[in-house]
Design a protein around this motif. Structure first.
Motif, PDB file in Angstrom:
ATOM      1  N   GLN A 187     100.490 -64.547  -8.963  1.00 31.07           N
ATOM      2  CA  GLN A 187     100.033 -63.224  -8.997  1.00 31.07           C
ATOM      3  C   GLN A 187      98.895 -62.734  -8.605  1.00 31.07           C
ATOM      4  OE1 GLN A 187     100.986 -62.722 -13.332  1.00 31.07           O
ATOM      5  NE2 GLN A 187     103.102 -62.443 -12.393  1.00 31.07           N
ATOM      6  N   ASP A 189      95.743 -60.374  -6.342  1.00 29.03           N
ATOM      7  CA  ASP A 189      95.335 -58.386  -6.584  1.00 29.03           C
ATOM      8  C   ASP A 189      95.880 -58.947  -4.754  1.00 29.03           C
ATOM      9  OD1 ASP A 189      95.042 -58.120  -9.307  1.00 29.03           O
ATOM     10  OD2 ASP A 189      92.944 -58.934  -9.406  1.00 29.03           O
ATOM     11  N   HIS A 216     103.727 -62.075  -1.408  1.00 30.05           N
ATOM     12  CA  HIS A 216     103.368 -59.944  -2.241  1.00 30.05           C
ATOM     13  C   HIS A 216     102.366 -59.510  -2.792  1.00 30.05           C
ATOM     14  CE1 HIS A 216     105.514 -60.818  -5.689  1.00 30.05           C
ATOM     15  NE2 HIS A 216     106.529 -61.243  -5.190  1.00 30.05           N
ATOM     16  N   LYS A 218      99.583 -57.427  -4.911  1.00 30.36           N
ATOM     17  CA  LYS A 218      98.637 -55.769  -5.352  1.00 30.36           C
ATOM     18  C   LYS A 218      98.285 -55.159  -4.194  1.00 30.36           C
ATOM     19  CE  LYS A 218      98.624 -57.306 -10.131  1.00 30.36           C
ATOM     20  NZ  LYS A 218      97.066 -57.031 -11.204  1.00 30.36           N
ATOM     21  N   ASP A 219      98.064 -55.396  -3.464  1.00 29.24           N
ATOM     22  CA  ASP A 219      96.859 -54.826  -2.462  1.00 29.24           C
ATOM     23  C   ASP A 219      96.805 -55.354  -1.389  1.00 29.24           C
ATOM     24  OD1 ASP A 219      95.562 -53.438  -4.711  1.00 29.24           O
ATOM     25  OD2 ASP A 219      93.443 -54.360  -4.551  1.00 29.24           O
ATOM     26  N   ARG A 270      88.936 -49.989  -6.093  1.00 39.40           N
ATOM     27  CA  ARG A 270      88.860 -49.374  -7.454  1.00 39.40           C
ATOM     28  C   ARG A 270      88.483 -48.540  -7.616  1.00 39.40           C
ATOM     29  NH1 ARG A 270      93.335 -52.414  -6.349  1.00 39.40           N
ATOM     30  NH2 ARG A 270      93.171 -54.828  -7.375  1.00 39.40           N
TER      31      ARG A 270
END
Length: 410
Positions: A187, A189, A216, A218-219, A270
């Motif tokens: 998980q 980023d 995959h 988040k970013d 961010r």
């Protein structure tokens, strides 16, 4: 390269013949000597069958496996030969000092020969294990790195770093999928891939697109090219064919959903804060030098927090550390940790890769700058890993505070 193989084969035959003396002394029954010669001949001709004029630098699964068996047996016979020669030299040295009544005791020679075979069997078994199971025995290595000027919005940011996929070597869909699932399970980023998607040709990645497309974060996923991605180690019919192969490989990066950075940079944001992700083409001491750090940094401010993706760690050693732009963290691969070594945290960290590379595996710090050298997700040439598992690195970025420094000290 073929001259090297010729010399290697001559050395192999010599070691096999010397090792036979040790086997004869260690084991009384002739059947074991015959088995020794049979195994030696099988590994030798099995290797030669795949290593021929049509080899052309392409390491497919069969060639790698034949090479792995050949190399494993070569190590075995070399070690027992060393024991035999050592025992012989000691005996010859002591001969002038031996009285007429003293005789060479056969049981002692047999004992030394048995010890030699026992010692040689350990790395041989290790290499066979590495070929059968070690090459897909993925592990997650975690690091926490602290920085004074890390933007607060990125405190605790999780970077997943993989490198050296070498898809042309894979032969087990289930195991590779297991590794991909393990990457996603972190998980992160962001995911960074630092080169060598293939061994030589873009087509090697075709069967694996659907699998690696599942990566995959988040970013997103960002990548660079490695030395093997340029197709320099295979014979092409024309320069145009080689150039088209590279273009196909770049297109595959797009199909995978990887953002390929060729001497360029992007920013991860961010809120109002950002960090720069800088990617260069391969730059390696003794390898292709297409990386252009100045060009890659052209849109980056000196004050920006920077993460550099550069395949070969010698780039960090010879260029990045000297660059006036302060690059906080460099991510590399390339060495594979030589796919062989011994690592016990806090006790020992050794690999033959250390003979060639100053920075060959893990995190290093110089001049307040960090580099992480990933030991690779895949494998090449020797189809196994011994004491150097395929690696998924997770790096947590932390802002340096008094509390963080206290945690770092612990």
């Amino acid at each position: 390269m073929h001259h090297f193989i010729n010399y290697l084969c001559i050395f192999y035959v010599l070691m096999v013949l010397l090792g036979a003396f040790c086997v004869r002394k260690a084991v009384k029954y002739k059947i074991f000597t015959y088995l020794y010669y049979t195994a030696s001949a099988f590994f030798f001709f099995y290797f030669l069958y795949f290593w021929n004029e049509s080899f052309a630098g392409v390491w497919d699964q069969h060639r790698q496996f034949s090479f792995g068996l050949f190399l494993s047996w070569l190590l075995f016979v070399t070690l027992i030969s060393i024991f035999f020669m050592g025992e012989t030299l000691v005996r010859l040295f002591c001969a002038p000092f031996r009285t007429k009544k003293e005789k060479v005791i056969p049981s002692r020679r047999r004992f030394v020969s048995l010890i030699g075979m026992g010692v040689a069997a350990i790395p041989f078994a290790g290499m066979i294990y590495g070929m059968l199971w070690g090459r897909y025995n993925y592990r997650v290595v975690k690091h926490t790195l602290y920085f004074d000027d890390l933007p607060e919005a990125f405190d605790g940011y999780r970077v997943v770093h993989i490198s050296d996929i070498h898809s042309g070597s894979f032969d087990n869909t289930e195991k590779v999928q297991y590794g991909i699932d393990m990457i996603n399970a972190q998980q992160g980023d962001v995911i960074f891939f630092t080169g060598d998607l293939v061994n030589n040709k873009a087509e090697e990645m075709r069967p694996w697109i659907a699998h690696f497309k599942q990566l995959h974060a988040k970013d997103g996923v960002y990548s660079v090219l490695g030395n093997h991605d340029y197709g320099d180690y295979v014979q092409w019919d024309s320069p145009d064919e080689k150039a088209k192969n590279l273009e196909k490989l770049k297109q595959i990066h797009q199909q995978l959903g990887f953002c390929l950075l060729n001497n360029e940079s992007v920013f991860l944001s961010r809120g109002k804060q950002r960090i720069a992700v800088v990617g260069v083409e391969n730059w390696g001491q003794g390898f292709v030098k297409k990386g252009n750090l100045k060009q890659a940094l052209s849109q980056v401010d000196k004050k920006d927090f920077k993460i550099l993706l550069s395949h070969d760690p010698t780039h960090w050693q010879y260029e990045v550390l000297k660059d006036p732009n302060f690059i906080h963290l460099t991510l590399s691969g390339h060495t594979h940790g030589m796919q062989f070594g011994i690592e016990i945290p806090g006790v020992i960290k050794w690999s033959p890769a250390g003979w060639r590379y100053k920075y060959w595996g893990g995190v290093y710090k110089e001049k307040d700058r960090y580099i992480n050298v990933n030991r690779g997700f895949g494998y090449l040439a020797f189809p196994g890993r011994v004491g150097m598992p395929p690696e998924i690195t997770v790096i947590e970025l932390k802002k340096k505070t008094k509390e963080a420094l206290s945690s770092e000290g612990k």
